[in-house]
Design a protein around this motif. Structure first.
Motif, PDB file in Angstrom:
ATOM      1  N   GLY A   1       1.185 -32.443 -19.949  1.00 25.80           N
ATOM      2  CA  GLY A   1       0.435 -33.534 -20.545  1.00 25.80           C
ATOM      3  C   GLY A   1      -0.974 -33.591 -19.966  1.00 25.80           C
ATOM      4  O   GLY A   1      -1.279 -32.940 -18.960  1.00 25.80           O
TER       5      GLY A   1
ATOM      6  N   GLY B   1      -8.678 -33.881 -23.866  1.00 23.61           N
ATOM      7  CA  GLY B   1      -8.749 -32.433 -23.996  1.00 23.61           C
ATOM      8  C   GLY B   1     -10.109 -31.866 -23.641  1.00 23.61           C
ATOM      9  O   GLY B   1     -11.044 -32.593 -23.271  1.00 23.61           O
TER      10      GLY B   1
ATOM     11  N   ASP C   1      -8.997 -36.053 -28.401  1.00 19.03           N
ATOM     12  CA  ASP C   1      -7.792 -35.267 -28.101  1.00 19.03           C
ATOM     13  C   ASP C   1      -7.102 -35.895 -26.889  1.00 19.03           C
ATOM     14  O   ASP C   1      -7.481 -35.653 -25.746  1.00 19.03           O
ATOM     15  CB  ASP C   1      -8.173 -33.809 -27.817  1.00 19.03           C
ATOM     16  CG  ASP C   1      -6.970 -32.941 -27.440  1.00 19.03           C
ATOM     17  OD1 ASP C   1      -5.821 -33.410 -27.614  1.00 19.03           O
ATOM     18  OD2 ASP C   1      -7.187 -31.804 -26.984  1.00 19.03           O
TER      19      ASP C   1
ATOM     20  N   GLY D   1      -3.676 -36.269 -24.761  1.00 16.11           N
ATOM     21  CA  GLY D   1      -2.424 -35.544 -24.562  1.00 16.11           C
ATOM     22  C   GLY D   1      -1.385 -36.277 -23.744  1.00 16.11           C
ATOM     23  O   GLY D   1      -0.534 -35.651 -23.100  1.00 16.11           O
TER      24      GLY D   1
ATOM     25  N   ASN E   1       0.941 -38.221 -24.915  1.00 15.84           N
ATOM     26  CA  ASN E   1       2.215 -38.372 -25.623  1.00 15.84           C
ATOM     27  C   ASN E   1       2.651 -37.081 -26.304  1.00 15.84           C
ATOM     28  O   ASN E   1       3.429 -37.115 -27.256  1.00 15.84           O
ATOM     29  CB  ASN E   1       2.128 -39.507 -26.645  1.00 15.84           C
ATOM     30  CG  ASN E   1       1.111 -39.216 -27.758  1.00 15.84           C
ATOM     31  OD1 ASN E   1       0.197 -38.413 -27.571  1.00 15.84           O
ATOM     32  ND2 ASN E   1       1.264 -39.877 -28.893  1.00 15.84           N
ATOM     33  N   ASN E   2       2.150 -35.947 -25.812  1.00 17.00           N
ATOM     34  CA  ASN E   2       2.649 -34.687 -26.364  1.00 17.00           C
ATOM     35  C   ASN E   2       4.064 -34.432 -25.849  1.00 17.00           C
ATOM     36  O   ASN E   2       4.578 -35.175 -24.997  1.00 17.00           O
ATOM     37  CB  ASN E   2       1.692 -33.521 -26.066  1.00 17.00           C
ATOM     38  CG  ASN E   2       1.531 -33.216 -24.581  1.00 17.00           C
ATOM     39  OD1 ASN E   2       2.362 -33.594 -23.758  1.00 17.00           O
ATOM     40  ND2 ASN E   2       0.450 -32.521 -24.228  1.00 17.00           N
ATOM     41  N   ASP E   3       4.703 -33.401 -26.352  1.00 15.40           N
ATOM     42  CA  ASP E   3       6.107 -33.147 -25.997  1.00 15.40           C
ATOM     43  C   ASP E   3       6.286 -32.971 -24.491  1.00 15.40           C
ATOM     44  O   ASP E   3       7.277 -33.439 -23.909  1.00 15.40           O
ATOM     45  CB  ASP E   3       6.619 -31.912 -26.736  1.00 15.40           C
ATOM     46  CG  ASP E   3       6.776 -32.158 -28.237  1.00 15.40           C
ATOM     47  OD1 ASP E   3       6.777 -33.338 -28.639  1.00 15.40           O
ATOM     48  OD2 ASP E   3       6.888 -31.171 -28.990  1.00 15.40           O
TER      49      ASP E   3
ATOM     50  N   LYS F   1       8.959 -41.781 -25.480  1.00 15.01           N
ATOM     51  CA  LYS F   1       8.089 -41.448 -26.616  1.00 15.01           C
ATOM     52  C   LYS F   1       7.493 -42.705 -27.232  1.00 15.01           C
ATOM     53  O   LYS F   1       6.277 -42.758 -27.519  1.00 15.01           O
ATOM     54  CB  LYS F   1       8.863 -40.661 -27.681  1.00 15.01           C
ATOM     55  CG  LYS F   1       7.982 -40.201 -28.849  1.00 15.01           C
ATOM     56  CD  LYS F   1       8.752 -39.421 -29.881  1.00 15.01           C
ATOM     57  CE  LYS F   1       7.815 -38.796 -30.919  1.00 15.01           C
ATOM     58  NZ  LYS F   1       6.835 -39.730 -31.492  1.00 15.01           N
TER      59      LYS F   1
ATOM     60  N   ASP G   1       3.544 -43.308 -27.155  1.00 12.42           N
ATOM     61  CA  ASP G   1       2.879 -43.395 -28.461  1.00 12.42           C
ATOM     62  C   ASP G   1       2.074 -44.695 -28.556  1.00 12.42           C
ATOM     63  O   ASP G   1       0.933 -44.710 -29.054  1.00 12.42           O
ATOM     64  CB  ASP G   1       3.901 -43.360 -29.599  1.00 12.42           C
ATOM     65  CG  ASP G   1       4.433 -41.963 -29.884  1.00 12.42           C
ATOM     66  OD1 ASP G   1       3.849 -40.988 -29.356  1.00 12.42           O
ATOM     67  OD2 ASP G   1       5.426 -41.848 -30.634  1.00 12.42           O
TER      68      ASP G   1
END
Length: 440
Positions: A231, A235, A243, A245, A247-249, A422, A426
């Motif tokens: 995470g 970015g 960008d 990050g 809450n990315n996987d 999540k 989010d």
């Protein structure tokens, strides 16, 4: 790993500078303070008949007649800053008053106090607040001592306090956090969280206030759980506000590891404070404490037998912490900018940074101070330096100010209320996006 030779420690310090150099152009992107800001409301400093220093006059930066200075400083650093102030007063004849304001709060407080004429002449803050300070016209460029400051300090530290090509700060220290461990309780420090959980099976006794592992529950520390799997905040090295990050996987997976830790730390986030951890660690009721170099001096004084190691890995990946640079800036609202510049130059000298290290354990940004045998021979720094090589610098764009509250609230929701990671992340990202859009 144990490193005793000066040359090896020198290499580690060089590596530290290299890691933070990733800030690069990441800290650039806004305008300098306006000339009008420099002549805005004066500080609340009381007037004085203190004479201008002959030394300063010879240096062509004569302090203003009757100058007195107010410095904002965080609680644990106040005695040290008062000592610096006394030395400065003895040398230059300019009184210095130190007021308690947390480093992370200073820029936000200056937004209101500066224009109101009740602010300080000098602020001390972590570099991630630089963008906000510049955008709001709160601080003056480091102009008179610019070349000397650049020559004396690491490239990383200079980059961290440079915005839109202009140097605004006077670097004081570089830092990250690592894992302190009680040597009377732990013979070999854990290398992974799997080992932490295993050790907790026999050590934990939370009913009697005995804990295996604790960290301060704010996003500065919580970030490592999201960043280690992959995470990130913003970015493109921390400058792309579009960008996010968090809450990315990978970040969601890291938040699940974070949530699982509550099994061995059944404590509300609001209760995991610096003072609570300190009391448990120094009394032998805490085996592992996540902390930074700022805690070294107090722990030495307490008599606790401790060492420092890198943070435990997560799923086989080296733990990624936040890193940063702390430094001084002169308020754009100061009535005595020349005297203030003279003070911050004095307070960030090699000699003062070495005293900071000796008394507080802070890691110098000054290159000569960082290379001094007193620093390079300290075995406690090994763990900090190792962790630093795995750290990522806090973004310094103004939008970083929109991250802290939503991110920390999400992590508290995950921990205190067992909220789905999540869903919580989010929601945090949506709040950050909305705040960024509102200030565009």
């Amino acid at each position: 790993m144990k490193i005793n030779k000066t040359i090896t420690m020198m290499a580690a310090l060089t590596l530290m500078a290299g890691s933070l150099a990733a800030c690069g152009s990441n800290n650039n992107g806004n305008n300098t303070s306006s000339p009008e800001a420099s002549s805005a409301a004066p500080s609340s400093s009381e007037t004085s008949s203190a004479p201008a220093s002959e030394e300063a006059a010879e240096d062509e930066l004569a302090p203003e007649a009757g100058a007195t200075l107010v410095v904002w400083e965080t609680k644990e650093m106040i005695p040290r800053m008062e000592a610096i102030g006394k030395e400065f007063t003895d040398k230059f004849g300019i009184p210095v008053k130190v007021e308690e304001v947390g480093e992370a709060d200073q820029i936000n407080k200056l937004i209101n106090d500066g224009p109101a004429g009740i602010g300080p002449d000098i602020v001390i803050y972590p570099h991630d607040n630089l963008g906000k300070a510049v955008a709001a016209g709160l601080i003056l460029p480091n102009d008179y001592f610019e070349e000397e400051t650049k020559a004396d300090n690491s490239d990383a530290a200079i980059t961290a306090f440079t915005f839109d090509g202009v140097l605004y700060g006077y670097p004081r220290s570089v830092e990250t956090y690592a894992m302190f461990y009680n040597k009377d309780l732990v013979s070999t420090p854990a290398k992974s969280f799997d080992e932490i959980f295993e050790f907790a099976k026999t050590f934990n006794d939370t009913k009697n206030n005995k804990y295996t592992f604790l960290f301060e529950q704010n996003f500065y520390y919580q970030y490592s759980f999201l960043a280690t799997p992959g995470g990130y905040v913003y970015g493109n090295g921390g400058v792309d506000k579009n960008d996010i990050g968090l809450n990315n996987d990978a970040a969601i997976k890291g938040a699940e590891t974070y949530q699982k830790l509550k099994e061995i730390i059944p404590m509300k986030t609001a209760d995991a404070t610096f003072d609570i951890k300190k009391g448990l660690f120094t009394s032998g009721n805490l085996a592992y404490d996540v902390n930074g170099p700022w805690a070294i001096a107090d722990y030495k004084k307490s008599g606790v037998n401790f060492g420092i190691a890198p943070l435990p890995s997560i799923d086989g990946k080296a733990n990624v912490s936040f890193s940063g640079v702390k430094g001084f800036s002169v308020s754009a609202f100061s009535q005595y900018p020349n005297a203030a510049k003279q003070f911050v130059h004095f307070a960030t000298s090699k000699e003062q940074q070495l005293k900071d290290f000796e008394e507080l354990g802070t890691l110098p940004s000054n290159k000569e101070a960082a290379a001094d045998p007193a620093v390079t021979a300290d075995p406690l720094l090994v763990g900090i330096l190792e962790q630093f090589s795995n750290s990522t610098p806090m973004p310094a764009i103004p939008e970083m100010g929109n991250v802290w509250t939503p991110a920390q609230s999400a992590m508290a929701d995950i921990w205190d209320n067992n909220k789905d990671p999540k869903e919580a992340l989010d929601n945090a990202v949506k709040q950050i996006q909305d705040a960024n859009a509102a200030t565009s």
